[in-house]
Write a protein that holds these residues in place. Sequence first.
Motif, PDB file in Angstrom:
ATOM      1  N   SER A 187      45.871  42.032  52.638  1.00 53.34           N
ATOM      2  CA  SER A 187      46.654  41.187  53.543  1.00 53.34           C
ATOM      3  C   SER A 187      47.077  39.865  52.919  1.00 53.34           C
ATOM      4  CB  SER A 187      45.864  40.910  54.830  1.00 53.34           C
ATOM      5  OG  SER A 187      44.693  40.156  54.553  1.00 53.34           O
ATOM      6  N   LYS A 188      46.411  39.473  51.811  1.00 56.24           N
ATOM      7  CA  LYS A 188      46.729  38.181  51.212  1.00 56.24           C
ATOM      8  C   LYS A 188      46.207  38.137  49.783  1.00 56.24           C
ATOM      9  CE  LYS A 188      45.739  33.213  51.872  1.00 56.24           C
ATOM     10  NZ  LYS A 188      45.188  32.211  52.804  1.00 56.24           N
ATOM     11  N   THR A 189      47.017  37.588  48.861  1.00 54.02           N
ATOM     12  CA  THR A 189      46.565  37.329  47.496  1.00 54.02           C
ATOM     13  C   THR A 189      47.084  35.955  47.076  1.00 54.02           C
ATOM     14  OG1 THR A 189      48.498  38.349  46.432  1.00 54.02           O
ATOM     15  CG2 THR A 189      46.598  39.782  46.877  1.00 54.02           C
ATOM     16  N   PRO A 190      46.332  35.232  46.253  1.00 54.14           N
ATOM     17  CA  PRO A 190      46.757  33.881  45.866  1.00 54.14           C
ATOM     18  C   PRO A 190      47.753  33.874  44.713  1.00 54.14           C
ATOM     19  CG  PRO A 190      44.635  34.375  44.910  1.00 54.14           C
ATOM     20  CD  PRO A 190      44.990  35.569  45.749  1.00 54.14           C
ATOM     21  N   LYS A 191      48.598  32.867  44.676  1.00 58.51           N
ATOM     22  CA  LYS A 191      49.482  32.690  43.532  1.00 58.51           C
ATOM     23  C   LYS A 191      48.642  32.343  42.306  1.00 58.51           C
ATOM     24  CE  LYS A 191      53.541  31.272  46.190  1.00 58.51           C
ATOM     25  NZ  LYS A 191      54.533  30.206  46.471  1.00 58.51           N
ATOM     26  N   GLY A 192      49.074  32.846  41.140  1.00 60.09           N
ATOM     27  CA  GLY A 192      48.318  32.607  39.921  1.00 60.09           C
ATOM     28  C   GLY A 192      46.965  33.288  39.939  1.00 60.09           C
ATOM     29  N   GLN A 193      46.876  34.408  40.619  1.00 58.23           N
ATOM     30  CA  GLN A 193      45.596  35.107  40.812  1.00 58.23           C
ATOM     31  C   GLN A 193      44.850  35.321  39.498  1.00 58.23           C
ATOM     32  OE1 GLN A 193      45.503  38.505  43.596  1.00 58.23           O
ATOM     33  NE2 GLN A 193      44.777  39.731  41.889  1.00 58.23           N
ATOM     34  N   ASN A 194      43.557  34.974  39.505  1.00 58.63           N
ATOM     35  CA  ASN A 194      42.726  35.126  38.313  1.00 58.63           C
ATOM     36  C   ASN A 194      41.295  35.406  38.746  1.00 58.63           C
ATOM     37  OD1 ASN A 194      41.045  32.395  38.167  1.00 58.63           O
ATOM     38  ND2 ASN A 194      43.127  31.897  38.839  1.00 58.63           N
ATOM     39  N   TYR A 195      40.436  35.726  37.794  1.00 60.69           N
ATOM     40  CA  TYR A 195      39.060  36.092  38.130  1.00 60.69           C
ATOM     41  C   TYR A 195      38.130  34.885  38.268  1.00 60.69           C
ATOM     42  CZ  TYR A 195      39.925  41.059  37.416  1.00 60.69           C
ATOM     43  OH  TYR A 195      40.391  42.347  37.525  1.00 60.69           O
ATOM     44  N   ASP A 196      38.587  33.695  37.893  1.00 62.18           N
ATOM     45  CA  ASP A 196      37.684  32.557  37.814  1.00 62.18           C
ATOM     46  C   ASP A 196      37.695  31.661  39.056  1.00 62.18           C
ATOM     47  OD1 ASP A 196      36.798  33.240  35.210  1.00 62.18           O
ATOM     48  OD2 ASP A 196      38.646  32.404  34.388  1.00 62.18           O
ATOM     49  N   ASN A 250      50.829  35.465  48.063  1.00 58.34           N
ATOM     50  CA  ASN A 250      51.909  36.273  47.485  1.00 58.34           C
ATOM     51  C   ASN A 250      52.453  37.323  48.444  1.00 58.34           C
ATOM     52  OD1 ASN A 250      51.784  35.128  44.829  1.00 58.34           O
ATOM     53  ND2 ASN A 250      49.934  36.320  44.438  1.00 58.34           N
ATOM     54  N   ILE A 251      51.650  37.740  49.403  1.00 53.12           N
ATOM     55  CA  ILE A 251      52.008  38.906  50.216  1.00 53.12           C
ATOM     56  C   ILE A 251      53.119  38.593  51.214  1.00 53.12           C
ATOM     57  CG2 ILE A 251      51.101  40.706  51.743  1.00 53.12           C
ATOM     58  CD1 ILE A 251      50.052  40.871  48.911  1.00 53.12           C
ATOM     59  N   THR A 252      53.274  37.331  51.581  1.00 54.56           N
ATOM     60  CA  THR A 252      54.357  36.983  52.505  1.00 54.56           C
ATOM     61  C   THR A 252      55.713  37.394  51.942  1.00 54.56           C
ATOM     62  OG1 THR A 252      53.120  35.141  53.457  1.00 54.56           O
ATOM     63  CG2 THR A 252      55.514  35.098  53.725  1.00 54.56           C
ATOM     64  N   LEU A 253      55.985  36.995  50.702  1.00 51.30           N
ATOM     65  CA  LEU A 253      57.265  37.348  50.085  1.00 51.30           C
ATOM     66  C   LEU A 253      57.379  38.854  49.910  1.00 51.30           C
ATOM     67  CD1 LEU A 253      59.907  36.413  48.848  1.00 51.30           C
ATOM     68  CD2 LEU A 253      58.738  36.162  46.653  1.00 51.30           C
ATOM     69  N   LEU A 254      56.270  39.516  49.562  1.00 54.00           N
ATOM     70  CA  LEU A 254      56.297  40.966  49.411  1.00 54.00           C
ATOM     71  C   LEU A 254      56.634  41.640  50.734  1.00 54.00           C
ATOM     72  CD1 LEU A 254      55.721  43.355  47.442  1.00 54.00           C
ATOM     73  CD2 LEU A 254      53.378  43.352  48.337  1.00 54.00           C
ATOM     74  N   ALA A 255      56.039  41.153  51.830  1.00 54.84           N
ATOM     75  CA  ALA A 255      56.313  41.724  53.147  1.00 54.84           C
ATOM     76  C   ALA A 255      57.782  41.588  53.521  1.00 54.84           C
ATOM     77  CB  ALA A 255      55.433  41.056  54.200  1.00 54.84           C
ATOM     78  N   ILE A 256      58.353  40.428  53.212  1.00 55.41           N
ATOM     79  CA  ILE A 256      59.767  40.209  53.510  1.00 55.41           C
ATOM     80  C   ILE A 256      60.653  41.080  52.627  1.00 55.41           C
ATOM     81  CG2 ILE A 256      61.621  38.503  53.467  1.00 55.41           C
ATOM     82  CD1 ILE A 256      59.448  36.376  54.077  1.00 55.41           C
ATOM     83  N   ALA A 257      60.366  41.101  51.328  1.00 51.34           N
ATOM     84  CA  ALA A 257      61.181  41.864  50.382  1.00 51.34           C
ATOM     85  C   ALA A 257      61.140  43.358  50.674  1.00 51.34           C
ATOM     86  CB  ALA A 257      60.705  41.599  48.958  1.00 51.34           C
ATOM     87  N   GLN A 258      60.004  43.848  51.166  1.00 55.54           N
ATOM     88  CA  GLN A 258      59.870  45.278  51.453  1.00 55.54           C
ATOM     89  C   GLN A 258      60.425  45.650  52.827  1.00 55.54           C
ATOM     90  OE1 GLN A 258      56.116  46.692  48.703  1.00 55.54           O
ATOM     91  NE2 GLN A 258      55.663  46.156  50.815  1.00 55.54           N
ATOM     92  N   THR A 308      53.985  36.675  59.067  1.00 56.63           N
ATOM     93  CA  THR A 308      53.163  35.479  59.304  1.00 56.63           C
ATOM     94  C   THR A 308      51.734  35.800  59.711  1.00 56.63           C
ATOM     95  OG1 THR A 308      53.956  35.394  61.602  1.00 56.63           O
ATOM     96  CG2 THR A 308      55.154  34.067  59.962  1.00 56.63           C
ATOM     97  N   SER A 309      51.418  37.044  60.026  1.00 57.87           N
ATOM     98  CA  SER A 309      50.086  37.387  60.528  1.00 57.87           C
ATOM     99  C   SER A 309      49.365  38.329  59.576  1.00 57.87           C
ATOM    100  CB  SER A 309      50.195  38.049  61.911  1.00 57.87           C
ATOM    101  OG  SER A 309      48.955  38.617  62.289  1.00 57.87           O
ATOM    102  N   LEU A 310      48.187  37.921  59.113  1.00 60.32           N
ATOM    103  CA  LEU A 310      47.386  38.784  58.251  1.00 60.32           C
ATOM    104  C   LEU A 310      46.879  40.001  59.020  1.00 60.32           C
ATOM    105  CD1 LEU A 310      45.256  36.153  56.275  1.00 60.32           C
ATOM    106  CD2 LEU A 310      47.599  36.916  55.860  1.00 60.32           C
ATOM    107  N   LEU A 311      46.519  39.796  60.269  1.00 58.80           N
ATOM    108  CA  LEU A 311      46.076  40.915  61.104  1.00 58.80           C
ATOM    109  C   LEU A 311      47.180  41.954  61.234  1.00 58.80           C
ATOM    110  CD1 LEU A 311      43.986  42.201  63.057  1.00 58.80           C
ATOM    111  CD2 LEU A 311      45.095  40.877  64.893  1.00 58.80           C
ATOM    112  N   GLU A 312      48.388  41.502  61.496  1.00 65.42           N
ATOM    113  CA  GLU A 312      49.506  42.435  61.679  1.00 65.42           C
ATOM    114  C   GLU A 312      49.835  43.179  60.388  1.00 65.42           C
ATOM    115  OE1 GLU A 312      50.889  43.492  64.292  1.00 65.42           O
ATOM    116  OE2 GLU A 312      50.117  42.077  65.778  1.00 65.42           O
ATOM    117  N   ARG A 313      49.598  42.570  59.254  1.00 66.20           N
ATOM    118  CA  ARG A 313      49.833  43.275  57.982  1.00 66.20           C
ATOM    119  C   ARG A 313      48.903  44.473  57.873  1.00 66.20           C
ATOM    120  NH1 ARG A 313      50.431  37.879  54.076  1.00 66.20           N
ATOM    121  NH2 ARG A 313      52.304  37.123  55.153  1.00 66.20           N
TER     122      ARG A 313
END
Length: 386
Positions: A96-105, A113-121, A129-134
């Motif tokens: 439902s959500k991933t951070p920009k510049g995602q890394n392991y540290d 990042n997922i907002t733009l992906l949801a719109i683009a798809q 706008t809702s993580l639950l709805e995703r």
Amino acid sequence: MKRAFAWLALQSGIAAVVFFGILPGIIADRMNAVTPVPDKASPRALALHQMLTIADLHGDTLMWKRSLLDRHNGGHIDLPRLQAGNVALQVFSSVSKTPKGQNYDSNSANTDNITLLAIAQGQPVRTWTSLLERSLWHAEKLRRAEAQSGSGLRIVRSQADMVSLIGDRAKTRATGALLSIEGLQNLEGKRENLGVLFNAGFRMAGITHFFDNELAGSMHGEKKGGLTPFGRQIVRDMEAKGMIVDIAHCSHQCVAEVLAMATRPVVSSHGGVQATCKVNRNLTDDEIRGVAKSGGVIGIGYWDAAICDVSPKAIARAIVHVRDLVGIDHVGLGSDFDGATTTGFDTSQLVLVTQALIDAGLTDAEIAKVMGGNVIRILAQGLPKS
């Protein structure tokens, strides 16, 4: 003037087609690549593989705009490839959500990042706008695929569903699908939303993903703390409902606290072990022992950060370590296919893992447990009865 407006409209139309129709697929394929390994399967491996009941604890395919029912040239999972790989059960996770510049540290929870992906798809506006709805949208996508599959894909929600699936596979070769969650930030801080997700079909959930949330610290978060009071309440609620608790991505403190309070088997759905690949997100030997003590299973991933390679041999090496440490009953497959990972093969080529386990000296009975028997056991015992 009319020509200018027409030209502007044409340009806008082309841009829309690229943004909504073409670009998401290109991105998905590039982020979920296969770097083919040279390994080959022997006649013995091919024969054994067809006799196995195979289960994979983690795939992120629902995140992408791709038909589950049609064979695709990119990515890692679709129903035709699951069938080609003889997969009995695939766990599909909702991201439902991933951070920009995602890394392991270290990652902040303040970007997504997922907002733009949801719109683009072209997903429903409610998912923008809702993580639950995703997550509810991902569940809806899986239900639609099941309805259109002609019984080829069957969602598993209960012990009865699991027993029915395994019993019927000798005749129908249907593939089961179980819904999971990658980080319970999609509860949006509300306890009652766990019931909403359960009613939508979700039967497994990871506490955190790549950032700290309202429930606990992430292995990749900024504070990396343990369970919050809300997190403890949700773990208790999950156990009461018959949902499998997943510690993948949890901070070390979170893992310790979940294992200390667990009354049912806990899984680490996808990752590796530090003994064979010393990456911070992988499990220590003490954590492996803790999962085993709960009666749970550790799913070994197939990508570089999980096994420090993408070869079936590296997968087998991690599996052998878990077996030698706590026994064969506590290790399985957790591919992280379609999770923005590059792997050495897709799900249609899982026989290469069977071959690697043969080469590592595992018996046929041990291979049967690793390739799916252990996961099926936990689900058959831990899901709601009906």
